[in-house]
Enzyme design. Structure first.
Site, PDB file in Angstrom:
ATOM      1  N   LEU A 129      -4.387   0.741  -6.054  1.00 46.59           N
ATOM      2  CA  LEU A 129      -4.039   1.890  -5.209  1.00 46.59           C
ATOM      3  C   LEU A 129      -3.102   1.370  -4.129  1.00 46.59           C
ATOM      4  CD1 LEU A 129      -7.464   3.740  -4.634  1.00 46.59           C
ATOM      5  CD2 LEU A 129      -5.597   4.469  -6.117  1.00 46.59           C
ATOM      6  N   ASP A 130      -2.221   2.224  -3.643  1.00 50.40           N
ATOM      7  CA  ASP A 130      -1.312   1.820  -2.563  1.00 50.40           C
ATOM      8  C   ASP A 130      -2.110   1.480  -1.300  1.00 50.40           C
ATOM      9  OD1 ASP A 130       0.721   2.471  -4.288  1.00 50.40           O
ATOM     10  OD2 ASP A 130       1.084   4.444  -3.389  1.00 50.40           O
ATOM     11  N   LEU A 131      -1.481   0.730  -0.420  1.00 53.57           N
ATOM     12  CA  LEU A 131      -2.116   0.319   0.838  1.00 53.57           C
ATOM     13  C   LEU A 131      -2.676   1.523   1.604  1.00 53.57           C
ATOM     14  CD1 LEU A 131      -2.582  -2.077   2.831  1.00 53.57           C
ATOM     15  CD2 LEU A 131      -0.360  -1.527   3.819  1.00 53.57           C
ATOM     16  N   HIS A 135       3.239   3.991  -7.879  1.00 51.69           N
ATOM     17  CA  HIS A 135       3.394   5.094  -6.905  1.00 51.69           C
ATOM     18  C   HIS A 135       3.549   6.451  -7.612  1.00 51.69           C
ATOM     19  CE1 HIS A 135       3.805   2.132  -3.824  1.00 51.69           C
ATOM     20  NE2 HIS A 135       5.081   1.889  -3.954  1.00 51.69           N
ATOM     21  N   LYS A 182       3.013   9.947  -5.682  1.00 51.49           N
ATOM     22  CA  LYS A 182       4.002  10.159  -4.605  1.00 51.49           C
ATOM     23  C   LYS A 182       5.388  10.416  -5.191  1.00 51.49           C
ATOM     24  CE  LYS A 182       1.510   7.167  -1.398  1.00 51.49           C
ATOM     25  NZ  LYS A 182       1.395   5.776  -0.962  1.00 51.49           N
TER      26      LYS A 182
END
Ligand code: URA
Length: 251
Positions: free
Chosen positions: A112-114, A197, A200
């Site tokens: 997962l992204d930060l 990503h 997004k």
């Protein structure tokens, strides 16, 4: 931690068994065995090379039963600011949150992204990890997102048709479920791929922006509402049953 059993037909050495269950190092467990602290079924054994069948034979150390668990499985609520990678010099990693979780060679199943929060699964069962991550398996992932600006039926259609995010092929058909459309909209997004990503970028391709993202589900695994950000728990019995079903390809 609750012990859940895997079906293990093969025999293993008692010193390996106790080592894998983190009772001690190989030399420590050897001493325990030689000091007559280990029983298998009713019998005290003194040979570290003694072979037993996990989950058929019963092992005791100092009278305490040591059940065999080949693999471990955890559900983690990743907070924002935590990195999925194994090492990071700046941010706390998922594995640092799980530093006291029993089990060797644990790894995070997917990234997962930060700034993304939510469900992460962690295990040392490579086959399970593969069964969830392999692009051929099309395991669904559901995200709750807050999007800047309004969303409408045209966006839902675009998701259904497959959004072009600039890769060789457009994304596979996905679901955009609108919970609220306003200055800040709330949606549930379900995808069956795991491109970098991806959520997004899909939203950006429609000229909009994700301002908050949280993974709610991965296949049959749903973020436990009793977990707070940064907390983890072991899988329930039902979730363990699903592991076996994923691995056998019957989900
Ligand atoms: N899609 C994203 O854009 N980010 C994530 O962290 C997960 C899916």
């Amino acid at each position: 931690m609750m012990p859940y059993f895997m079906n293990m037909a093969n025999k293993i050495r008692i010193d390996k068994y106790l080592g894998e269950m983190e009772i001690g190092t190989r030399s420590e467990v050897k001493k325990m065995i030689q000091n007559r602290r280990v029983c298998i079924n009713e019998e005290t054994i003194t040979n570290p090379g003694y072979k037993l069948t996990p989950n058929e034979d019963t092992v005791f150390v100092d009278g305490h039963e040591i059940t065999y668990q080949k693999y471990v499985y955890y559900m983690f609520y990743k907070p924002a600011g935590c990195v999925s990678a194994n090492v990071d010099n700046v941010h706390k990693t998922v594995m640092e949150y799980l530093s006291d979780a029993p089990g060797k060679n644990l790894s995070v199943i997917g990234r997962l992204d930060l700034d993304t929060e939510g469900l992460m699964l962690i295990s040392n069962d490579g086959e399970f990890s593969h069964s969830l991550l392999s692009p051929k398996k099309h395991v669904s992932k559901e995200y709750y997102a807050i999007i800047k600006g309004k969303v409408d039926e045209t966006d839902c259609k675009a998701f259904e048709q497959g959004i072009d995010i600039g890769e060789d092929k457009p994304c596979k058909s996905a679901v955009l479920n609108i919970l609220k459309s306003d200055k800040q909209s709330e949606v549930l997004i379900t995808i069956t791929e795991g491109k970098f990503h991806q959520v997004k970028r899909m939203v950006a391709a429609l000229g909009k922006e994700v301002i908050y993202l949280k993974r709610m589900k991965m296949g049959r695994y749903q973020l436990d509402e009793n977990l707070n950000p940064g907390e983890y728990r072991t899988f329930t019995k039902e979730e363990i049953n699903d592991v076996e079903r994923y691995k056998r390809g019957i989900i």
